[in-house]
Design an enzyme around this catalytic site. Structure first.
Site, short mmCIF file in Angstrom:
data_model
loop_
_atom_site.label_atom_id
_atom_site.label_comp_id
_atom_site.label_asym_id
_atom_site.label_seq_id
_atom_site.Cartn_x
_atom_site.Cartn_y
_atom_site.Cartn_z
N GLU A 27 33.93 73.62 -26.15
CA GLU A 27 34.14 72.16 -26.12
C GLU A 27 35.12 71.65 -27.19
O GLU A 27 35.22 70.46 -27.43
CB GLU A 27 32.79 71.43 -26.26
N TYR A 61 35.02 72.39 -30.47
CA TYR A 61 34.46 72.29 -31.83
C TYR A 61 35.00 73.43 -32.71
O TYR A 61 35.82 74.25 -32.26
CB TYR A 61 32.93 72.33 -31.76
N ARG A 100 27.88 79.94 -26.89
CA ARG A 100 28.49 79.08 -25.87
C ARG A 100 29.99 79.26 -25.95
O ARG A 100 30.63 78.91 -26.95
CB ARG A 100 28.07 77.63 -26.13
N HIS A 150 36.56 68.39 -25.44
CA HIS A 150 36.28 66.96 -25.31
C HIS A 150 37.55 66.14 -25.17
O HIS A 150 37.53 65.06 -24.59
CB HIS A 150 35.47 66.45 -26.51
N GLN A 162 25.45 56.87 -17.62
CA GLN A 162 25.27 55.51 -18.11
C GLN A 162 24.21 55.37 -19.20
O GLN A 162 24.39 54.58 -20.12
CB GLN A 162 24.94 54.59 -16.93
P1 NAP Z 1 31.58 42.32 -13.16
O1 NAP Z 1 31.61 43.60 -13.84
O2 NAP Z 1 30.90 41.16 -13.79
O3 NAP Z 1 33.07 41.94 -12.82
C1 NAP Z 1 33.40 40.77 -12.19
C2 NAP Z 1 34.92 40.63 -12.16
O4 NAP Z 1 35.20 39.39 -11.57
C3 NAP Z 1 35.55 40.68 -13.50
O5 NAP Z 1 36.68 41.51 -13.42
C4 NAP Z 1 35.96 39.24 -13.78
O6 NAP Z 1 37.20 39.32 -14.42
C5 NAP Z 1 36.04 38.62 -12.40
N1 NAP Z 1 35.59 37.24 -12.32
C6 NAP Z 1 34.51 36.70 -12.93
N2 NAP Z 1 34.40 35.40 -12.61
C7 NAP Z 1 35.43 35.12 -11.79
C8 NAP Z 1 35.86 33.95 -11.13
N3 NAP Z 1 35.21 32.79 -11.23
N4 NAP Z 1 36.97 34.04 -10.39
C9 NAP Z 1 37.65 35.17 -10.26
N5 NAP Z 1 37.28 36.32 -10.86
C10 NAP Z 1 36.17 36.30 -11.62
O7 NAP Z 1 30.90 42.43 -11.75
P2 NAP Z 1 31.08 43.53 -10.62
O8 NAP Z 1 32.36 44.23 -10.69
O9 NAP Z 1 30.79 42.75 -9.39
O10 NAP Z 1 29.94 44.54 -10.92
C11 NAP Z 1 28.57 44.10 -10.89
C12 NAP Z 1 27.75 45.01 -11.78
O11 NAP Z 1 27.65 46.28 -11.21
C13 NAP Z 1 28.42 45.14 -13.12
O12 NAP Z 1 27.52 44.82 -14.13
C14 NAP Z 1 28.78 46.58 -13.23
O13 NAP Z 1 28.47 47.10 -14.50
C15 NAP Z 1 27.94 47.25 -12.17
N6 NAP Z 1 28.73 48.33 -11.62
C16 NAP Z 1 28.89 49.43 -12.38
C17 NAP Z 1 29.65 50.44 -11.92
C18 NAP Z 1 29.81 51.68 -12.74
O14 NAP Z 1 30.60 52.51 -12.41
N7 NAP Z 1 29.08 51.88 -13.79
C19 NAP Z 1 30.27 50.36 -10.72
C20 NAP Z 1 30.09 49.22 -9.96
C21 NAP Z 1 29.34 48.21 -10.43
P3 NAP Z 1 37.97 38.05 -15.04
O15 NAP Z 1 36.92 37.10 -15.48
O16 NAP Z 1 38.78 38.66 -16.14
O17 NAP Z 1 38.82 37.57 -13.93
FE1 SF4 Z 2 22.43 60.65 -17.46
FE2 SF4 Z 2 20.31 59.97 -16.01
FE3 SF4 Z 2 22.77 59.28 -15.20
FE4 SF4 Z 2 21.92 61.81 -15.10
S1 SF4 Z 2 21.12 60.08 -13.93
S2 SF4 Z 2 23.86 61.11 -15.86
S3 SF4 Z 2 20.70 61.94 -16.96
S4 SF4 Z 2 21.74 58.59 -17.03
#
Ligand code: NAP
Ligand code: SF4
Length: 674
Positions: A165, A167, A215, A253, A340
């Site tokens: 990795e 290290y 490892r 990494h 996450q």
């Molecule tokens: P979000 O993360 O809150 O993003 C919303 C987007 O809309 C932002 O880019 C924002 O950017 C824009 N926005 C906000 N208000 C707006 C408005 N009035 N007009 C136009 N644009 C606006 O929400 P999301 O993408 O819908 O995701 C929802 C949740 O699912 C999030 O919390 C996210 O963490 C989760 N999620 C996570 C993953 C992952 O891979 N971990 C994948 C999908 C979803 P601006 O305000 O800069 O325009």
């Molecule tokens: Fe990490 Fe749990 Fe997501 Fe697996 S499911 S990557 S252990 S948070």
């Protein structure tokens, strides 16, 4: 006979026989740094109880300069040894075995006192290391050997020497980081002197009847990485120096190729480990993206390794091995490789947990006990929050009814699973289905619950999720404007040129969905080509000489946000760069700092800055709204208006930055206390 004959074959190490072929790989949880050793012990004891053959702890520092960060845990004194003794005793009481990983971070140490074979800071650390002199090298070797001896004193069954990795030990091996001209640099025989000497001295310190795992980085995925001949030469020398087992490390990494994220195909690197089989006579372990007993069995049956290492799957389900053995593989909570709650937490200095199992690393605090008085519990909404609440409540003996207006369970998860690279979400939804069926929860799908339907329940949990935010952009009602649900559900035709409004997690997901044809995550050969990974026997470090060769994008996509910051900056710490790199490879244009002026048949009209300057038409056949969500609280509000008590969780509670991690955690915790 077991469904998994290779997985459950014992492994004879000479002085000890392991009961099966499953190693719980090392993970840094930040638990040790809490100082609550009872909690550390219970975390590992739960995994030992679940039947894993051998556990490897998170990396322990051999000395202050080698710690991943300042104050990182290690075995520095008798008090540390006594604390670790609590862990080993508890693991042994459960019938398990545990090895301590010794991790010297070298130039990756987040520490101004870090040391390395040569000067020059890593691209992922702010601290330039001090070049080790001869005495400094001897000190590092001696400290690692001392840590191993103390591990034995603390009751461990073995140690794992972290040599991959990127290290310290890995840094000595390659000219990328070792520019020395003394006996520790130059020829490969000189560059491998450090890791080989470490293993020799560790073996001398611990005696013959103690497991020593090394490892070994089998594919560095960095420029000037090890050649395959060097990997084999090192493996043989490490065996000769006294190692009991060789474990696989994949990628440094600082490599710009994903190695464990969810978009990496399952068992993506088992073929690399397989190349080493037959070259050494000690057992070889393979790792990375092995998350089900079927995949593990297949890897072993094909002769890719003698043993499999799984790490994150043991956060998701401590009983992985016991369930596989009992023929209940479909009840194993699946690790979806999202990072996450585990790696993203670890790197943020927070306690590790798991998106699908909030009890991980919280075993002593989030306890699911039988309810004192069984109650009738209604849960409205079968997304991750509602599902977790329903399952936990049922586990505690409550009589649970789960309503959802949709015809299937899963809520937003059913959309996530449509995104290329997020195929693991299929398994998560299927697992929720299996567990619901086994739980006795009464499931009412295609059932819109009203306040009237909910009369008569002792507890009502509202998990009705979210509605789409209205961005109020002039022209958004035109037929060329779609929302992300229509797109991900395949309900609407999307043109060739697309502008996406909103660059949160969903905007990125939709962009990947629209530019990707067949998902490379389900086609290993294609994935390796896309990311520029090749056989390390053909190119040092396994980097393809021509680099990444992505498939042509299906569409021309522009991703837009109002914030004047790099797009994707708020995505996961360990995965955001992968999403950005993927979209870059597909030629997606990313624009921040816009004002939305209007939408027309020609596309999206934007301007820039407070003065609304530089008007621009982003020509598009289709505009997709991914502008975030608001809580769907109509049912909750109706009940509250009637004076009814309700519990509101998930997106219905707070939609902002809601993800499955928060939803599942909230649902589980609420039901644990009902
Ligand atoms: P979000 O993360 O809150 O993003 C919303 C987007 O809309 C932002 O880019 C924002 O950017 C824009 N926005 C906000 N208000 C707006 C408005 N009035 N007009 C136009 N644009 C606006 O929400 P999301 O993408 O819908 O995701 C929802 C949740 O699912 C999030 O919390 C996210 O963490 C989760 N999620 C996570 C993953 C992952 O891979 N971990 C994948 C999908 C979803 P601006 O305000 O800069 O325009
Ligand atoms: Fe990490 Fe749990 Fe997501 Fe697996 S499911 S990557 S252990 S948070």
């Amino acid at each position: 006979m077991s469904d998994y004959p290779h997985l459950f074959a014992p492994l004879d190490l000479g002085f000890v026989t392991l009961p099966n072929r499953v190693l719980m790989g090392s993970m840094h949880t930040n638990l040790e740094e809490t100082g609550d050793w009872n909690r550390v012990a219970e975390f590992y004891a739960a995994r030992a109880r679940g039947g894993v053959a051998l556990i490897v702890t998170g990396g322990m520092s051999p000395n202050a300069e080698g710690g991943v960060f300042q104050g990182a845990a290690g075995l520095f004194n008798q008090r540390d040894i006594a604390n670790h003794r609590l862990v080993t005793d508890r693991v042994h009481a459960e019938g398990g075995r545990i090895a301590m990983q010794i991790l010297h971070a070298g130039r990756y140490a987040y520490n101004k006192d870090c040391v390395a074979p040569s000067p020059g800071k890593s691209p992922i650390s702010p601290f330039p290391p001090t070049e080790l002199d001869e005495a400094g090298i001897e000190k590092q070797i001696s400290d690692i050997a001392t840590a191993a001896a103390r591990a034995r004193e603390a009751g461990y069954d073995g140690v794992e020497v972290m040599g991959s990795e990127g290290y310290l030990l890995n840094e000595f091996l390659v000219t990328h980081t070792n520019k020395r001209t003394d006996r520790w640099g130059g020829t490969y025989a000189n560059r491998m002197r450090m890791p080989v000497e470490v293993v020799r001295r560790v073996r001398a310190a611990v005696g013959a009847d103690f497991i020593v795992i090394y490892r070994l980085s089998m594919i560095d995925l960095i420029p000037d990485g090890s050649t395959w001949d060097e990997v084999v030469q090192l493996a043989k020398a490490i065996e000769a120096a006294g190692a009991t087992i060789l474990n696989t490390g994949i990628g440094w990494h600082e490599a710009r190729i994903p190695t464990i994220a969810t978009s990496v195909p399952r068992r993506a690197f088992a073929w690399v480990t397989r190349k080493l089989m037959g070259q050494v006579s000690i057992p070889v372990i393979t790792s990375n993206r092995i998350n089900t007993p079927d995949v593990a069995e297949q890897v072993l049956a094909e002769g890719c390794a003698n043993m499999v290492s799984m790490a994150r799957p043991f956060l998701a389900d401590p009983d992985f091995v016991a369930k596989a053995r009992a023929g209940q593989a479909d009840r194993i909570a699946p690790c979806i490789a999202c990072n996450q709650a585990c790696l993203d937490h670890t790197f943020a200095g927070k306690l590790t947990s798991c998106l699908v199992n909030p009890r991980a690393c919280h075993e002593t605090e989030l306890v699911i006990e039988p309810a004192a008085r069984p109650k009738a519990v209604a849960v409205v909404g079968a997304g991750p929050a509602g599902l977790s609440a329903a399952l936990t409540a049922a586990e505690r003996g409550h009589k649970v009814t789960l309503f959802d207006r949709a015809a299937e369970i899963g809520g937003q998860l059913t959309m996530a699973r449509e995104v290329p690279g997020k195929e693991e979400f299929h398994g998560l939804v299927a697992w929720f289905g299996t567990m619901l069926a086994a739980s006795g929860v009464s499931v009412r799908l295609s059932a819109e619950a009203t306040a009237k339907d909910l009369a008569g329940f002792d507890e009502v949990i509202i998990a009705t999720g979210v509605t789409l935010r209205d961005p109020q952009i002039p022209g958004q009602d035109l037929p060329n404007v779609l929302n992300y649900i229509d797109v991900l559900r395949g309900k609407a035709r999307v043109g060739r040129r697309v502008a996406i409004i909103g660059a949160g997690g969903i905007g990125f997901d939709v962009a990947e969905f629209l530019v990707t044809g067949d998902s490379p995550t389900t086609d290993l050969a294609q994935w390796l080509v896309e990311w520029g990974v090749t056989d390390p026997a053909l190119a040092p470090g396994g980097l393809a000489p021509l680099g990444a060769s992505p498939e042509a994008p299906l569409r021309e996509v522009t991703l837009v946000q109002r914030k004047a910051e790099k797009l994707g900056r708020r995505l996961g710490k360990t995965t955001g760069w992968i999403h950005r790199a993927t979209l870059d490879m597909k030629g997606v244009r990313m624009i921040g700092g816009v004002n939305y002026e209007r939408i027309s048949a020609e596309g999206l009209h934007v301007s820039y800055g407070d003065a609304r300057e530089r008007p621009e038409l982003i020509a598009a056949d289709t505009i997709v709204l991914c502008a975030g969500q608001l809580p769907e609280r109509s049912l909750a509000d109706a009940m509250l208006a009637q004076g009814r008590a309700v519990h509101v969780i998930g997106g219905a509670d707070v939609a902002a930055e809601l993800d499955a991690k928060r939803a599942i955690d909230q649902g589980t915790r609420l039901a644990a206390g009902l």
